[in-house]
Design an enzyme around this catalytic site. Structure first.
Site, PDB file in Angstrom:
ATOM      1  N   TYR A 243      11.335  -6.437  19.948  1.00  0.00           N
ATOM      2  CA  TYR A 243      12.036  -6.874  21.170  1.00  0.00           C
ATOM      3  C   TYR A 243      13.542  -6.888  20.942  1.00  0.00           C
ATOM      4  CZ  TYR A 243       7.302  -8.334  22.105  1.00  0.00           C
ATOM      5  OH  TYR A 243       5.965  -8.368  22.255  1.00  0.00           O
ATOM      6  N   VAL A 261       2.575 -12.141  21.093  1.00  0.00           N
ATOM      7  CA  VAL A 261       2.788 -13.559  21.403  1.00  0.00           C
ATOM      8  C   VAL A 261       1.674 -14.475  20.906  1.00  0.00           C
ATOM      9  CG1 VAL A 261       4.362 -13.406  23.371  1.00  0.00           C
ATOM     10  CG2 VAL A 261       1.900 -13.250  23.749  1.00  0.00           C
TER      11      VAL A 261
HETATM   12  N1  GLU Z   1       0.052  -9.970  27.227  1.00  0.00           N
HETATM   13  C1  GLU Z   1       1.366 -10.446  26.880  1.00  0.00           C
HETATM   14  C2  GLU Z   1       2.308 -10.255  28.051  1.00  0.00           C
HETATM   15  O1  GLU Z   1       2.272  -9.239  28.682  1.00  0.00           O
HETATM   16  C3  GLU Z   1       1.846  -9.692  25.697  1.00  0.00           C
HETATM   17  C4  GLU Z   1       3.232 -10.055  25.300  1.00  0.00           C
HETATM   18  C5  GLU Z   1       3.436 -10.076  23.810  1.00  0.00           C
HETATM   19  O2  GLU Z   1       2.513 -10.172  23.032  1.00  0.00           O
HETATM   20  O3  GLU Z   1       4.602 -10.063  23.394  1.00  0.00           O
HETATM   21  O4  GLU Z   1       3.052 -11.131  28.384  1.00  0.00           O
END
Ligand code: GLU
Length: 432
Positions: A243, A261
């Site tokens: 990110y 996450v």
């Molecule tokens: N399913 C989560 C979302 O779209 C994944 C985000 C992540 O793991 O960073 O918010």
């Protein structure tokens, strides 16, 4: 002997165990309830050896760590051009759920942010597949990376769908910009289902090792995606995997990586290992706090930084000797190592700088483990030029590190299994 690696991993976990900073993701209710103290690590080498420590048996949802693997499937199924047309490969520098679209083309900037991942999900499988068939393709594909059948955690899926307002907004904008063709609700459900696949820390290490191993499963040896796809995915992980912390990560840790996450983190060191950690408390970027610490430690202890690579070759020319035989002398130049551009350049320079009196020259590859494509072409060009200068050239290549050598126009080479094979050849020739 007992391997010291599990002890090392245990020690690494102990060194970060006391850190309780950060918090599990709370925007997905099911994740907020995760036991924050869980801590695990797994390492899988590219030849399939696995080492684990901590809570490796615990399953958790893969979340964003699914993104590089589904990107790989999309590239494999639709080809690079079709995928790049819809999702670009530039780091966004934004948070994972930011709507980062290319201002000119409206493409999501990369497949590691949610907008890009919702799009790559829609590109997995054949174009005519409906959402259910595509989901099957994704489960099959990610299971192939893991080497075992994965399944969706329905509770996590439902929980995230109930609160997926932001991803719905992203999907609506993608649809409005013509990036996805599908109903945005269907697209978000498909993407969320992919994120809800359950994995263990060990699964993730094996999946990462498959990427590190050029797309070949490290345990079964089964090809999962092509080398070109694995390279593309690792490159995008290196530049966009963490990110808005991607640059900081690459300089400090230096391994292509992806976080999720739910607290998972994978790193894939090309040609060496896949590593994964699991610890649910996250920092403000959404990356696992103790996972980051562990990876930093591994880099320092195991010398894993991608930009800190030992020289590919020290001395490629192992020896250069003239062998005397009744039928005439032969100059045997023995090479060693894993030959890439820089190694082959040494060989080339050696023959450029040296005038070789002997008519017969043998290049011995007995101690050469591998020759990559460019090194192969360079060595064949050396052979071609030596032949054009009037030398008779032999290649001693018992392991066929250069299969079917063809030096091209004007070149010729005799391939032998060993130096001893020269003698009967001499005798045969003398008798003719
Ligand atoms: N399913 C989560 C979302 O779209 C994944 C985000 C992540 O793991 O960073 O918010």
């Amino acid at each position: 002997m007992r391997s010291p690696i599990p002890d090392y991993l245990d020690g690494a976990l102990q060194s970060v165990a006391a850190d309780e900073s950060g918090a599990p993701a709370d925007y997905i209710p099911e994740l907020a309830g995760a036991d924050p103290d869980r801590l695990a690590v797994a390492v899988c080498t590219i030849d399939g050896a696995r080492y684990t420590a901590g809570d490796v048996g615990v399953e958790f949802s893969i979340q964003s760590i699914s993104k590089p693997f589904v990107y790989a499937l999309a590239l494999a199924d639709r080809g690079f051009e079709a995928v790049l047309e819809k999702v670009w490969v530039e780091p966004s520098g934004d948070a994972f759920n930011e709507l980062s679209l290319d201002p000119e083309t409206s493409r999501p900037l990369n497949p590691m942010i949610n907008a890009g991942a919702i799009t790559t999900n829609s590109l997995a499988g054949a174009p005519e597949m409906d959402a259910a068939a595509r989901h099957e393709r994704i489960v099959d594909g990610l299971s192939a990376f893991a080497g075992r059948r994965l399944s969706v955690d329905d509770a996590v899926f439902e929980s995230e769908m109930n609160t997926a307002y932001r991803n719905r907004a992203l999907a609506n904008l993608l649809r409005a910009n013509g990036i996805i063709d599908e109903d945005p609700i269907v697209a978000v459900a498909a993407y969320t289902r992919q994120c809800s696949l359950s994995v263990t820390t060990e699964d993730l290490a094996v999946m990462a090792a498959t990427l590190a191993n050029g797309g070949v499963h490290p345990v079964s040896g089964a090809p999962v995606v092509s080398r070109a796809v694995a390279r593309q995915v690792l490159s995008v992980m290196a530049t966009c995997g963490m990110y808005d912390g991607a640059g900081d990560w690459m300089t400090r840790v230096g391994v292509p990586a992806k976080s999720g996450v739910s607290g998972g983190l994978i790193g894939a060191l090309p040609g060496q290992v896949g590593i994964s950690t699991f610890s649910p408390r996250l920092d403000r970027h959404g990356n696992s706090v103790r996972g980051l610490d562990l990876f930093e430690r591994f880099t320092a202890d195991m010398g894993m930084h991608l930009m800190e690579v030992p020289p590919a070759t020290t001395t490629v020319i192992r020896s250069d000797r003239v062998h005397h035989a009744p039928a005439g002398d032969v100059r045997v130049v023995s090479l060693q190592g894993a030959l890439q551009f820089s190694g082959a350049e040494q060989v080339l320079r050696y023959f450029v700088d040296k005038t070789i009196e002997e008519h017969r020259i043998a290049l011995a590859l007995v101690r050469v483990q591998s020759v990559n494509d460019v090194a192969r072409r360079m060595l064949l060009e050396v052979i071609r030029r030596l032949s054009l200068e009037g030398h008779e050239v032999f290649l001693i290549d018992p392991d066929q590190v250069i299969p079917d050598p063809d030096p091209g126009t004007g070149g010729s080479v005799v391939v032998l299994h060993s130096l001893q094979d020269l003698l009967p050849l001499w005798r045969r020739r003398a008798a003719e």
